[in-house]
Design a protein around this motif. Structure first.
Motif, mmCIF file in Angstrom:
data_model
loop_
_atom_site.group_PDB
_atom_site.id
_atom_site.type_symbol
_atom_site.label_atom_id
_atom_site.label_comp_id
_atom_site.label_asym_id
_atom_site.label_seq_id
_atom_site.Cartn_x
_atom_site.Cartn_y
_atom_site.Cartn_z
ATOM 1 N N LEU A 128 0.804 -1.219 0.000
ATOM 2 C CA LEU A 128 0.000 0.000 0.000
ATOM 3 C C LEU A 128 0.842 1.277 0.000
ATOM 4 C CD1 LEU A 128 -2.803 -0.962 2.563
ATOM 5 C CD2 LEU A 128 -3.027 -0.741 0.078
ATOM 6 N N LEU A 129 2.120 1.186 0.309
ATOM 7 C CA LEU A 129 2.943 2.390 0.410
ATOM 8 C C LEU A 129 3.123 3.059 -0.954
ATOM 9 C CD1 LEU A 129 5.759 1.341 2.913
ATOM 10 C CD2 LEU A 129 3.589 2.489 3.381
ATOM 11 N N ARG A 130 3.103 4.391 -0.925
ATOM 12 C CA ARG A 130 3.290 5.175 -2.142
ATOM 13 C C ARG A 130 4.768 5.548 -2.316
ATOM 14 N NH1 ARG A 130 -1.448 3.882 -4.508
ATOM 15 N NH2 ARG A 130 -3.259 4.863 -3.537
ATOM 16 N N ALA A 131 5.063 6.161 -3.459
ATOM 17 C CA ALA A 131 6.452 6.464 -3.816
ATOM 18 C C ALA A 131 7.152 7.314 -2.763
ATOM 19 C CB ALA A 131 6.503 7.152 -5.179
ATOM 20 N N ALA A 132 6.461 8.332 -2.248
ATOM 21 C CA ALA A 132 7.090 9.219 -1.264
ATOM 22 C C ALA A 132 7.455 8.465 0.008
ATOM 23 C CB ALA A 132 6.162 10.380 -0.940
ATOM 24 N N GLU A 133 6.564 7.562 0.443
ATOM 25 C CA GLU A 133 6.830 6.786 1.653
ATOM 26 C C GLU A 133 7.970 5.791 1.427
ATOM 27 O OE1 GLU A 133 2.326 6.439 3.383
ATOM 28 O OE2 GLU A 133 2.717 5.796 1.339
ATOM 29 N N LEU A 134 7.971 5.158 0.264
ATOM 30 C CA LEU A 134 9.072 4.249 -0.069
ATOM 31 C C LEU A 134 10.389 5.005 -0.151
ATOM 32 C CD1 LEU A 134 7.208 2.186 -2.807
ATOM 33 C CD2 LEU A 134 8.025 1.276 -0.619
ATOM 34 N N GLY A 135 10.338 6.215 -0.683
ATOM 35 C CA GLY A 135 11.549 7.029 -0.782
ATOM 36 C C GLY A 135 12.139 7.344 0.578
ATOM 37 N N GLY A 450 -6.038 -2.403 13.508
ATOM 38 C CA GLY A 450 -4.696 -2.966 13.661
ATOM 39 C C GLY A 450 -3.596 -2.164 13.008
ATOM 40 N N TYR A 451 -3.942 -1.129 12.233
ATOM 41 C CA TYR A 451 -2.938 -0.286 11.588
ATOM 42 C C TYR A 451 -2.624 0.924 12.469
ATOM 43 C CZ TYR A 451 -3.533 -2.720 7.104
ATOM 44 O OH TYR A 451 -3.553 -3.657 6.106
ATOM 45 N N ASN A 452 -1.350 1.242 12.614
ATOM 46 C CA ASN A 452 -0.927 2.453 13.312
ATOM 47 C C ASN A 452 -0.860 3.603 12.301
ATOM 48 O OD1 ASN A 452 -0.668 1.199 15.757
ATOM 49 N ND2 ASN A 452 1.491 0.732 15.496
ATOM 50 N N ILE A 453 -1.565 4.680 12.605
ATOM 51 C CA ILE A 453 -1.636 5.819 11.687
ATOM 52 C C ILE A 453 -1.259 7.079 12.450
ATOM 53 C CG2 ILE A 453 -3.137 7.155 10.149
ATOM 54 C CD1 ILE A 453 -4.937 4.599 10.029
ATOM 55 N N ALA A 454 -0.278 7.806 11.941
ATOM 56 C CA ALA A 454 0.168 9.037 12.583
ATOM 57 C C ALA A 454 -0.669 10.208 12.064
ATOM 58 C CB ALA A 454 1.643 9.278 12.301
ATOM 59 N N GLY A 455 -1.418 10.836 12.965
ATOM 60 C CA GLY A 455 -2.291 11.939 12.580
ATOM 61 C C GLY A 455 -1.594 13.068 11.849
ATOM 62 N N PRO A 456 -0.431 13.522 12.328
ATOM 63 C CA PRO A 456 0.242 14.632 11.635
ATOM 64 C C PRO A 456 0.599 14.336 10.183
ATOM 65 C CG PRO A 456 1.113 14.399 13.854
ATOM 66 C CD PRO A 456 0.215 13.219 13.627
ATOM 67 N N GLU A 457 0.840 13.071 9.863
ATOM 68 C CA GLU A 457 1.140 12.731 8.472
ATOM 69 C C GLU A 457 -0.083 12.977 7.589
ATOM 70 O OE1 GLU A 457 1.921 8.626 7.741
ATOM 71 O OE2 GLU A 457 3.030 9.024 5.899
ATOM 72 N N GLU A 507 -10.095 11.254 -1.436
ATOM 73 C CA GLU A 507 -9.366 10.694 -2.586
ATOM 74 C C GLU A 507 -7.976 11.311 -2.699
ATOM 75 O OE1 GLU A 507 -12.048 8.000 -3.181
ATOM 76 O OE2 GLU A 507 -10.254 8.162 -4.439
ATOM 77 N N HIS A 508 -7.856 12.574 -2.340
ATOM 78 C CA HIS A 508 -6.548 13.236 -2.339
ATOM 79 C C HIS A 508 -5.579 12.530 -1.386
ATOM 80 C CE1 HIS A 508 -3.510 16.398 -2.059
ATOM 81 N NE2 HIS A 508 -3.728 16.463 -0.751
ATOM 82 N N ILE A 513 -0.731 9.010 0.093
ATOM 83 C CA ILE A 513 -0.111 8.079 1.047
ATOM 84 C C ILE A 513 -0.913 6.786 1.047
ATOM 85 C CG2 ILE A 513 0.955 9.843 2.495
ATOM 86 C CD1 ILE A 513 -1.404 9.699 4.374
ATOM 87 N N ALA A 514 -0.483 5.822 1.839
ATOM 88 C CA ALA A 514 -1.166 4.528 1.867
ATOM 89 C C ALA A 514 -2.661 4.724 2.121
ATOM 90 C CB ALA A 514 -0.551 3.645 2.955
ATOM 91 N N PRO A 515 -3.510 4.119 1.298
ATOM 92 C CA PRO A 515 -4.950 4.399 1.377
ATOM 93 C C PRO A 515 -5.597 4.125 2.738
ATOM 94 C CG PRO A 515 -4.429 3.296 -0.679
ATOM 95 C CD PRO A 515 -3.176 3.277 0.140
ATOM 96 N N TYR A 516 -5.045 3.176 3.518
ATOM 97 C CA TYR A 516 -5.696 2.883 4.800
ATOM 98 C C TYR A 516 -5.598 4.063 5.774
ATOM 99 C CZ TYR A 516 -1.019 1.873 6.741
ATOM 100 O OH TYR A 516 0.292 1.944 7.169
ATOM 101 N N LYS A 517 -4.779 5.066 5.455
ATOM 102 C CA LYS A 517 -4.610 6.218 6.350
ATOM 103 C C LYS A 517 -5.635 7.321 6.117
ATOM 104 C CE LYS A 517 0.426 5.445 6.453
ATOM 105 N NZ LYS A 517 1.758 6.014 6.141
ATOM 106 N N TYR A 518 -6.471 7.169 5.096
ATOM 107 C CA TYR A 518 -7.349 8.293 4.739
ATOM 108 C C TYR A 518 -8.405 8.529 5.824
ATOM 109 C CZ TYR A 518 -11.688 5.852 3.363
ATOM 110 O OH TYR A 518 -12.864 5.140 3.353
ATOM 111 N N PRO A 519 -8.889 9.772 5.963
ATOM 112 C CA PRO A 519 -9.910 10.075 6.974
ATOM 113 C C PRO A 519 -11.284 9.564 6.543
ATOM 114 C CG PRO A 519 -9.369 12.054 5.742
ATOM 115 C CD PRO A 519 -8.420 10.988 5.267
ATOM 116 N N ARG A 520 -11.791 8.574 7.262
ATOM 117 C CA ARG A 520 -13.113 8.039 6.945
ATOM 118 C C ARG A 520 -14.221 8.989 7.374
ATOM 119 N NH1 ARG A 520 -12.993 2.607 5.521
ATOM 120 N NH2 ARG A 520 -10.908 1.692 5.656
#
Length: 550
Positions: A128-135, A450-457, A507-508, A513-520
């Motif tokens: 799920l990681l995007r290019a910026a996160e992999l970088g 089960g996923y850890n998501i950092a709010g500031p990101e 969608e933005h 970033i990884a889609p599981y982090k999006y605000p539901r």
């Protein structure tokens, strides 16, 4: 290894990057390794493959996935061929970091084992990681070689294009066809390989975690650590036998998943059945098809599985359910035990400590309770001054044992390790019988399914959108996921606070970033609460958590 004065054994690494970037010894946790004695020279991948064949497990099933069953002998041969290709065709040297990008499938396990046999330091990453996160990961590890499932190349190729370190991205076939660059290079190699003479204290794995700053932290785990979590937790708590079949949902890129779906079964001659898309319905189907005996997943999935049992799902083969990633609600515990007659084990682990260190037991599990420390670990509850609190008083959890936090070149080491103890960032309470129960997280980390998501990101991504003036991200309660990401947004002038705008912002985030982090959940507001100095008061935005019904 002495707890008072760490001493590193001999190294087999040609590239000394990882050992050079271990924290100073005076910032290490106390490591209590009594009873977990390993030879100076140790390669964890050899122990999990070649050594198992020598012990008579060659014809036993090791991995199931993508329509195929692979024996321990096949896995040993496969990983030896891959290791040869990595060294002979792609110039891999021991100690170099190798990124692996894939969903959960046997090919990813084989690539991880092969890289480890060759003496590399594995860096497993989620699809799920995007290019910026992999970088960010590539830059932190200064790695030059990546192995990637050919179905997931696009984002990694983008990361490589922008990287000054990543020079080779080699594709492998994540299906059962063996039709990609790495597979073809390995095809004609001999099935024997002289593994790198790594030391037990050589770094074998860099596991990434995210703190509340969103900046990635790499946890450093030795070859001995990979075996210690199996020889400790898996042996004592799960009582693994060669007859067991493991299934689960956590990604192999997480240390929780790597332990539960690779290290634990392979250490004891058992089998792992892997799913690339481990939704609860798919997990149920796999359990039924292969009569799985041990399942690793989050409480949210167990809730779904309980509902499906009412519709006829057969989970009778499971002898043990392991719940982690978030605390196990007492009603789920009680319903599981009532319907299955089998234990469901809550536990707490951390990427920093590699796996679970406090757990319930098969014959001693209590609802609403995390359990007792795994043998070899100690835990206590302390106050802000690091004084141990009386039983019954909640405070910060501190733990030490055979594994512990070692961040790769990161000043946050001093925050996690205090007086030789690992301070996990969780609030716990210990009762008069010595059992530990979870209270809350100490920080703003959002744990969702089960996923850890950092709010500031997430906030940083939202603020990059032209329609967002200000925002703050908090956790909101959710009956299915435990918590979800909720964004409070002040819109820029001219933007409409409607459903279309909310969907656009969601969608933005998914695209960045990884889609599981999006605000539901998105809440539009005219202003955010702030202190006199301008600091956003996020605690005032958090929805109240209703106590469970009696």
């Amino acid at each position: 290894m002495s707890a008072a004065s760490p001493h590193l054994g001999p190294s087999g690494h040609q590239d000394t990057f990882s050992r050079d970037r271990l924290p100073p010894f005076d910032r290490w946790p106390d490591l209590k390794t009594e009873g977990l004695d390993y030879a100076d020279r140790l390669n964890a991948a050899v122990e999990l493959t070649d050594r198992m064949v020598e012990r008579g497990f060659g014809d036993s099933i090791a991995l199931i996935g993508n329509g195929r069953r692979r024996t321990y002998k096949e896995l040993s041969d496969w990983t030896n061929r891959l290791a040869r290709a990595l060294v002979e065709d792609f110039g891999l040297k021991s100690g170099e970091r190798v990124l692996i990008r894939s969903a959960n499938n046997p090919a990813m396990v084989a690539c991880w084992l092969a890289a480890t046999k060759a003496g590399a330091v594995a860096v497993n990453t989620m699809p799920l990681l995007r290019a910026a996160e992999l970088g960010q990961i590539v830059d932190k590890c200064e790695l030059s070689l990546a192995l990637c499932d050919t179905r997931l190349m696009d984002e990694l190729a983008l990361a490589a294009k922008e990287s000054r370190f990543l020079r080779q991205v080699v594709g492998f076939d994540g299906t059962a066809n063996h039709d990609a660059e790495l597979d073809r290079a390995a095809l004609d190699k001999p099935v024997t390989f002289e593994a790198a003479p790594t030391g037990r204290d050589d770094v074998a794995l860099l596991g990434f975690t995210s703190g509340t700053t969103g900046a990635p932290k790499a946890t450093m785990h030795f070859h001995r650590d990979l075996l210690a979590v199996a020889d400790g937790y898996a042996r004592e708590v799960l009582d693994v036998t060669p007859a067991d079949i493991f299934v689960g949902s956590p990604p192999l890129a997480f240390t929780f998943g790597l332990g539960g779906l690779a290290i634990f079964p392979l250490r004891f001659g058992a089998a792992a059945a892997l799913l690339e898309t481990a939704s609860p319905p798919n997990l149920i189907e796999l359990i039924q098809q292969y009569r799985a005996t041990i399942c690793f997943t989050a409480p949210t999935a167990y809730r779904v599985m309980l509902r499906e049992m009412d519709r006829g799902a057969d989970l009778s083969s499971l002898r043990c359910a392991v719940s982690a990633g978030e605390t196990l609600p007492a009603p789920v515990f009680e319903e599981w035990v009532e319907k299955t007659g089998k234990p469901i084990l809550d536990g707490i682990g951390a990427t920093e400590l590699l796996h679970i260190f406090i757990s319930n037991r098969l014959d001693d599990a209590r609802p609403g309770c995390t359990g007792r420390p795994v043998t070899g670990y100690e835990a206590k509850v302390v106050d802000g001054g690091f004084r141990e609190l009386p039983r019954g008083e909640p405070g910060r959890l501190a733990v030490r044992g055979p594994t512990g936090c070692r961040y790769l070149a990161d000043d946050r080491q001093r925050d996690y390790v205090v007086d030789g103890w690992n301070v996990t960032g969780d609030r716990f309470v210990q009762d008069g019988d010595g059992y530990f129960s979870f209270v809350a997280r100490n920080d703003d980390m959002i744990v969702s399914s089960g996923y850890n998501i950092a709010g500031p990101e997430v906030e940083a991504v939202l603020l990059a959108h032209g329609q967002v003036l200000e925002c703050a991200v908090v956790a909101a309660p959710d009956p299915e996921r435990g918590r979800i990401v909720q964004a409070h947004v002040v819109l820029a002038e001219g933007a409409e606070p409607d459903e279309a705008t909310a969907r656009c912002l969601q969608e933005h985030v998914k695209a960045a970033i990884a889609p599981y982090k999006y605000p539901r959940s998105i809440v539009f507001t005219d202003a955010l609460p702030k202190t006199a100095t301008g600091k956003i008061q996020r605690f005032r935005l958090r929805p109240p958590v209703r106590p469970p019904a009696p």
